[in-house]
Write a protein that holds these residues in place. Structure first.
Motif, PDB file in Angstrom:
ATOM      1  N   TYR A   1      41.836 -10.272  17.202  1.00  0.00           N
ATOM      2  CA  TYR A   1      43.072 -10.063  17.955  1.00  0.00           C
ATOM      3  C   TYR A   1      42.760  -9.902  19.438  1.00  0.00           C
ATOM      4  O   TYR A   1      43.455 -10.464  20.294  1.00  0.00           O
ATOM      5  CB  TYR A   1      43.805  -8.830  17.428  1.00  0.00           C
TER       6      TYR A   1
ATOM      7  N   ALA B   1      42.022 -13.168  21.069  1.00  0.00           N
ATOM      8  CA  ALA B   1      43.193 -14.039  21.214  1.00  0.00           C
ATOM      9  C   ALA B   1      44.182 -13.540  22.247  1.00  0.00           C
ATOM     10  O   ALA B   1      44.810 -14.338  22.947  1.00  0.00           O
ATOM     11  CB  ALA B   1      43.886 -14.201  19.861  1.00  0.00           C
ATOM     12  N   TYR B   2      44.337 -12.202  22.360  1.00  0.00           N
ATOM     13  CA  TYR B   2      45.463 -11.681  23.124  1.00  0.00           C
ATOM     14  C   TYR B   2      45.100 -10.718  24.241  1.00  0.00           C
ATOM     15  O   TYR B   2      45.985 -10.155  24.875  1.00  0.00           O
ATOM     16  CB  TYR B   2      46.445 -10.980  22.177  1.00  0.00           C
TER      17      TYR B   2
ATOM     18  N   GLY C   1      47.200 -14.787  25.663  1.00  0.00           N
ATOM     19  CA  GLY C   1      47.276 -16.012  24.896  1.00  0.00           C
ATOM     20  C   GLY C   1      47.584 -17.237  25.725  1.00  0.00           C
ATOM     21  O   GLY C   1      47.535 -18.352  25.223  1.00  0.00           O
TER      22      GLY C   1
END
Length: 335
Positions: free
Chosen positions: A313, A316-317, A331
């Motif tokens: 996570y 990705a973010y 993202g």
């Protein structure tokens, strides 16, 4: 390329709900202002569709758009229409739904959950629809676990929203899930709505027995949110609300649509996501900060909620910093 969203309009569509995906999702943008979603409306055969407000809309696309989309949204229909799974779906609608690839995300708004259920797309899953339709929904589709107390249900690939404005909540959830908290919050600000509404649709259900006195658990929920790092036992919550554990649990579920333990876990996961996106704290430190006993618990609950480990996570973010000091949307691609 932006995430492609196809909205299917069927006869009896509600104009307000039909416009929600475009209104909300197209407010999400990356750091350079480029849109993160493209939203298009289609109909069966590209034919004009009569709304429940007495006028006709003419979508620019036909159902072939469904096979090309990353997310398909079935817009809300007037519950008085004969569709809604009260009889066999039309062959062209069945064919259109069957054309949606297995990897495409599918979303229903309000009463359109009946369409997905009639097509068998909700069998074995949890789902919701407008609370006034939940009893009929449960009777007609016993293979679906209907939850009348929540604003939306996320099963991963298939998501369902309850009535009217809950479509806004679900669309913001999609932005949050796809591009992170900051992108969702920014989209919410542009739409002039709250990025997250406390409670579920249980708070709007017409209860047959009036509730007297100050019976809300809202102050205790706020108290708990400020103390997520603490153990927060059920007895502690009930004591703060000046209720017995049994009464508190019953009232909490009636207002929020979840048990206190489920709600606290959700708050801890949401806080952990925010810390993963915006801080350099270690996974151990984040687990402690949000009240999980150890990183294993954080990993378990985060994966159950969104299908990603804390490390995945964060990759990705995580919010990145541009050379000029500006913050990029989680993202978003940078170039």
């Amino acid at each position: 390329m932006p995430h492609r969203v196809a909205v299917l309009a069927l006869d009896g569509v509600k104009p307000f709900d039909l416009g929600i995906p475009g209104q909300v999702l197209e407010q999400a943008a990356d750091a350079s202002g480029r849109p993160l979603y493209s939203v298009s409306i289609c109909s069966l055969g590209g034919r004009p569709v009569r709304t429940n407000q007495g006028f006709i809309v003419s979508p620019e696309h036909d159902e072939r758009l469904l096979a090309e989309a990353d997310t398909v949204v079935i817009a809300t229909q007037d519950p008085r229409r004969d569709m809604l799974g009260r009889g066999p779906l039309s062959p062209d609608l069945v064919a259109a739904l069957a054309s949606i690839p297995a990897t495409t995300r599918v979303v229903s708004l309000c009463s359109s959950a009946f369409v997905l259920a009639a097509a068998g797309m909700l069998d074995g899953l949890s789902a919701t629809t407008h609370w006034a339709l939940c009893a009929e929904f449960a009777q007609r589709f016993p293979l679906v676990d209907v939850n009348p107390g929540v604003l939306f249900v996320d099963n991963g690939r298939v998501l369902t929203a309850s009535g009217a404005a809950a479509g806004i909540d679900l669309c913001l959830h999609l932005v949050r899930r796809d591009f992170g908290v900051d992108a969702a919050n920014a989209a919410a600000r542009r739409c002039v709505v709250a990025p997250w509404r406390e409670g579920g649709q249980a708070q709007f259900i017409e209860h047959p027995v009036p509730v007297h006195g100050d019976s809300s658990t809202s102050s205790t929920r706020q108290w708990a949110v400020e103390r997520l790092a603490e153990p927060l036992r059920l007895a502690d919550l009930a004591r703060h609300a000046h209720m017995s554990v049994r009464t508190f649990t019953r009232k909490f579920r009636a207002e929020v649509g979840q048990s206190p333990q489920q709600w606290i876990t959700r708050q801890r996961v949401d806080r952990a996501r925010r810390l993963l996106e915006t801080t350099d704290l270690t996974i151990n430190e984040i687990a402690t900060a949000v009240g999980f006993a150890d990183p294993v618990q954080l990993r378990t609950h985060l994966r159950a909620a969104i299908g990603l480990s804390p490390h995945a996570y964060r990759r990705a973010y995580s919010v990145t910093r541009w050379s000029d000091g500006e913050t990029a949307v989680p993202g978003a691609k940078t170039s």
